[in-house]
Write an enzyme that holds these catalytic residues in place. Structure first.
Site, PDB file in Angstrom:
ATOM      1  N   ASP A 272     -97.836  61.921 -23.043  1.00  0.00           N
ATOM      2  CA  ASP A 272     -98.412  62.191 -21.618  1.00  0.00           C
ATOM      3  C   ASP A 272     -98.380  63.786 -21.755  1.00  0.00           C
ATOM      4  O   ASP A 272     -97.879  64.363 -22.935  1.00  0.00           O
ATOM      5  CB  ASP A 272     -97.296  61.905 -20.532  1.00  0.00           C
ATOM      6  CG  ASP A 272     -97.707  61.952 -19.269  1.00  0.00           C
ATOM      7  OD1 ASP A 272     -98.784  62.668 -18.933  1.00  0.00           O
ATOM      8  OD2 ASP A 272     -97.092  61.550 -18.081  1.00  0.00           O
TER       9      ASP A 272
HETATM   10  C1  BGC Z   1     -99.449  62.515 -15.824  1.00  0.00           C
HETATM   11  C2  BGC Z   1    -100.358  61.367 -16.486  1.00  0.00           C
HETATM   12  C3  BGC Z   1    -101.929  61.616 -16.550  1.00  0.00           C
HETATM   13  C4  BGC Z   1    -101.656  62.952 -17.228  1.00  0.00           C
HETATM   14  C5  BGC Z   1    -103.108  63.486 -17.405  1.00  0.00           C
HETATM   15  C6  BGC Z   1     -99.478  63.534 -16.458  1.00  0.00           C
HETATM   16  O1  BGC Z   1     -98.975  64.485 -15.523  1.00  0.00           O
HETATM   17  O2  BGC Z   1     -98.181  61.830 -15.818  1.00  0.00           O
HETATM   18  O3  BGC Z   1    -100.221  59.930 -15.933  1.00  0.00           O
HETATM   19  O4  BGC Z   1    -102.493  60.754 -17.122  1.00  0.00           O
HETATM   20  O5  BGC Z   1    -100.906  63.886 -16.514  1.00  0.00           O
HETATM   21  O6  BGC Z   1    -103.550  64.080 -16.156  1.00  0.00           O
END
Ligand code: BGC
Length: 743
Positions: A272
């Site tokens: 993530d």
């Molecule tokens: C989220 C993800 C997301 C990523 C990219 C993170 O804060 O938890 O679900 O895909 O950001 O935007």
């Protein structure tokens, strides 16, 4: 089909490479194996891997902007683009910041939030949803779509409840498989997220989740396993939280042991954004691609930060960049560890046809808008409808008072990473006006405002009093601190005085309809018994307002069912009842174990406000004629359950029949019932259809940690067929003759 991906990038450089090791792309080769679509996938991967330099390899295991990895023009490897998210293709940002890029070609179709597609209980709806995502991702040049999210709803307060598929692992599994297959049929990889046990936003970046093995296997992992093994997901995103003391993006047990080992996952694991914490752990514990790391002090990266004014790329400071290179050079890490990560990245590229020419895709087409509308319509849940208050008869109404800020609030551009720059979004008020505005006097009055304001209730009450019907469109917002990322809701309440507003409006006009626009359950006890009709509309996306109006005025007969239990009070919900939310001293214990959602409410005999699987229709369905037949051959399902459903009302409609399994005397305690099958059936008035649901051994099994496997025990089972988890219409028995254990 377009001319293909290679057409727009630099031609391959043929010739000599000034290093030993990687195989140069020789002039003698007319077409190297990795560019041959007819060659086996693994041969293509190994061929390409063998041609890469260490630097090239390193460049594929970390980001080179917010949502990309570097191109390698020498080998014809294009820049790889990722995008959120689950319910549409997010607008472009960056490249190096979270600032929006300001492009004019990144408007997209906004599908309803994922909990809304779960509420359709229709895998075909998930398929058409995934199809839109895949086609739009291709048109926008995306290679990997960051979604869907399948984290189980442990608490209704989770800020990201709307982004996931509800509280039941079986329902989530069926929906996610359909979604992923559709996305990936367009040559786009789906990245299922967030692996695993990311069930709250409070302290999400540090909370350490503890649960027993059986709960992990039975509740929190099945949707991921289905996504990978049945859906064929090519990518998995690690979660922010820790699991049993180790960050999920670098979690040996989850990533190496379970995902790649037991499940045989061949694709790539990405972090993530900012979920990587340590070079050594990332190298050895299963992470293949580091994304979103923010500049700052680096633990485990024994590398000086670039000096002020240095021209060094900030991406050099990623754990899997400079520090990884240093460790490889020092001999701390074997090159094979890098190769394995690169192999997985290349495999996904090749499997999704990066080198073969891919379809161009399409954006904002009428077909996509139609799909968005269909899914939104099917996911709307009719929670209450006393005295046939709905549907509204447009030709008999002279005036309608629409009340509530959510009638006019646009929600698509909310929810952080789930935010979509929709080409358009039909609000509830606009949907109502389009449908009946020409013949009926429709007034609008906010009644409440997120930002407050004088006399709002009084004006709304006056409008309700002088109208034939009042429609209060309230709920939450797709923004902080409600249905959004990074924080949980504080309570289950409707904010901004909506309880009081609803009570006053219904007192002024008993023909009041309440529409809840939200991505998660809300408390309704303060007014539910006074209001004749309540509709749960979720965040409906591009076509949300049209879908809602169709349901309110009867063009569409509602057929959605809740994918999660609605508690009467938050204290009734398992994690809260046990005081095990949001954790203590950085650790959260899932003390309720298997008893999540209806498993808890049923086993503990706590009455929910609305049960899992519940939803009304404008017609009535009768169930009859249950038969339970044992399979006859080794490849047959072991049981086929059949029964009839009849539409006994006077409107066409669709019913979701649900099959729950209860084991008589399990050797380990089991929840009172568990969903193991469902089927959505469309029926004309008076029509009767036979529904048949097949059960395999797994449908009878529980996970036994002592045997490290799924045990289906010789025992008596009760098979319950319900219109909801608490409205069981038919019941039969099945005796399983022999005990088996499966991995
Ligand atoms: C989220 C993800 C997301 C990523 C990219 C993170 O804060 O938890 O679900 O895909 O950001 O935007």
């Amino acid at each position: 089909m377009s001319a293909g991906r290679l057409s727009g990038i630099a031609p391959l450089t043929l010739g000599f490479c000034a290093f030993f090791g990687p195989r140069p792309l020789g002039a003698e080769e007319s077409r190297p194996t990795y560019l041959d679509p007819a060659a086996p996938l693994e041969s293509r991967v190994e061929d390409l891997l063998g041609r890469m330099t260490l630097e090239e390899k390193l460049s594929l295991v970390h980001a080179d902007s917010k949502f990309t990895t570097a191109a390698i023009p020498r080998l014809g490897i294009p820049r790889r683009w990722m995008s959120d998210g689950p319910n549409g293709v997010r607008e472009d940002v960056g490249p190096d910041t979270w600032q929006v890029a300001g492009h004019t070609d990144d408007f997209a179709t906004c599908m309803p939030v994922l909990i809304g597609v779960a509420a359709t209980w229709n895998t075909e709806a998930a398929r058409i949803y995934g199809n839109v995502i895949g086609e739009e991702a291709r048109k926008r040049g995306k290679d990997i779509m960051l979604g869907p999210g399948v984290n189980i709803q442990r608490t209704p307060l989770n800020g990201r409840t709307s982004e996931f598929l509800g509280e039941d692992p079986f329902l989530a599994s069926r929906m996610v498989v359909s979604y992923i297959r559709a996305v990936q049929s367009h040559g786009v990889a789906s990245c299922v997220k967030h692996f695993a046990a990311n069930n709250q936003e409070t302290q999400r970046g540090s909370i350490d989740v503890e649960m027993d093995e059986r709960t992990l296997r039975e509740i929190y992992l099945p949707a991921f396993r289905a996504a990978v093994q049945e859906g064929g997901a090519w990518a998995v995103m690690g979660a922010y939280n820790k699991f049993r003391g180790q960050f999920c993006c670098e979690n040996d047990y989850l990533l190496n042991h379970i995902l790649k080992g037991e499940w045989g996952f061949q694709g790539l694991v990405m972090s993530d954004w900012g979920g990587t914490h340590d070079t050594r752990e990332a190298v050895f514990n299963g992470l293949d691609l580091e994304m979103g790391t923010e500049p700052g002090p680096r633990r485990g990266a024994e590398q000086a930060p670039p000096a002020a004014g240095s021209s060094q790329s900030p991406y050099e400071r990623y754990y899997l960049a400079g520090a990884f290179r240093d460790g490889l050079n020092r001999g701390d890490f074997p090159v094979s560890a890098l190769d394995e990560k690169v192999r997985r990245n290349l495999r996904v590229m090749i499997a999704t046809h990066v080198f073969d020419g891919r379809e161009e895709g399409s954006l904002n087409t009428a077909a996509h808008q139609e799909a968005a509308r269909k899914v939104a319509e099917e996911g709307i849940v009719l929670l209450k409808n006393d005295g046939g208050a709905l549907p509204l008869a447009a030709d008999k109404l002279n005036s309608i008072a629409v009340i509530g800020e959510n009638a006019v609030r646009l929600q698509a551009y909310g929810g952080d990473s789930a935010r979509i720059k929709a080409l358009y979004e039909i609000s509830p008020l606009e949907g109502i006006l389009r449908l009946v505005g020409a013949r009926t006097n429709v007034t609008y009055s906010p009644g409440y405002r997120k930002d407050g304001g004088p006399d709002l209730i009084e004006k709304a009450v006056a409008a309700a009093r002088s109208a034939d019907v009042a429609i209060v469109v309230g709920g939450l917002v797709h923004a902080h601190p409600f249905d959004s990322e990074g924080e949980d809701r504080k309570d289950l309440n409707l904010p901004w005085g909506q309880d009081e507003l609803i009570r006053r409006v219904v007192a002024a006009n008993p023909h009041t309809i309440v529409v809840i626009v939200s991505g998660s359950p809300v408390e309704m006890s303060g007014w539910l018994d006074q209001v004749p009709a309540v509709v749960q509309a979720w965040y409906g996306g591009t076509e949300g307002g049209n879908a809602l109006a169709s349901v309110l005025f009867g063009g569409v007969n509602p057929s959605g069912k809740l994918p999660c239990s609605y508690p009467k009070r938050i204290e009734d919900s398992p994690a809260h009842a046990l005081g095990e939310y949001p954790g203590r001293n950085g650790v959260v214990h899932y003390a309720e174990g298997l008893l999540v959602g209806y498993r808890w409410f049923d086993t503990k005999q706590i009455e929910p406000l609305f049960p899992f699987g519940y939803g009304l229709s404008y017609t009535k369905f009768e169930y009859s004629g249950l038969t339970i037949a044992a399979g006859s051959g080794p490849n047959d399902p072991i049981v086929t359950v059949a029964f009839q459903i009849t539409n006994t009302g006077d409107r066409a409609g669709a019913e979701v029949a649900q099959l729950y399994v209860h084991q008589g005397r399990p050797s380990l305690p089991r929840p009172l019932k568990e969903l193991k099958g469902f089927s959505k059936v469309a029926l004309n008035p008076g029509e009767k259809k036979t529904v048949s649901i097949a059960l395999d051994r797994r449908a009878f099994a529980f996970y036994d940690p002592a045997r490290s496997g799924w045990v289906a025990e010789a025992d008596d089972f009760t098979l319950q067929i319900g219109s909801s988890s608490r409205d069981i219409r038919l019941e039969g028995r099945y005796h399983l003759g022999e005990t088996t254990v499966e991995k």
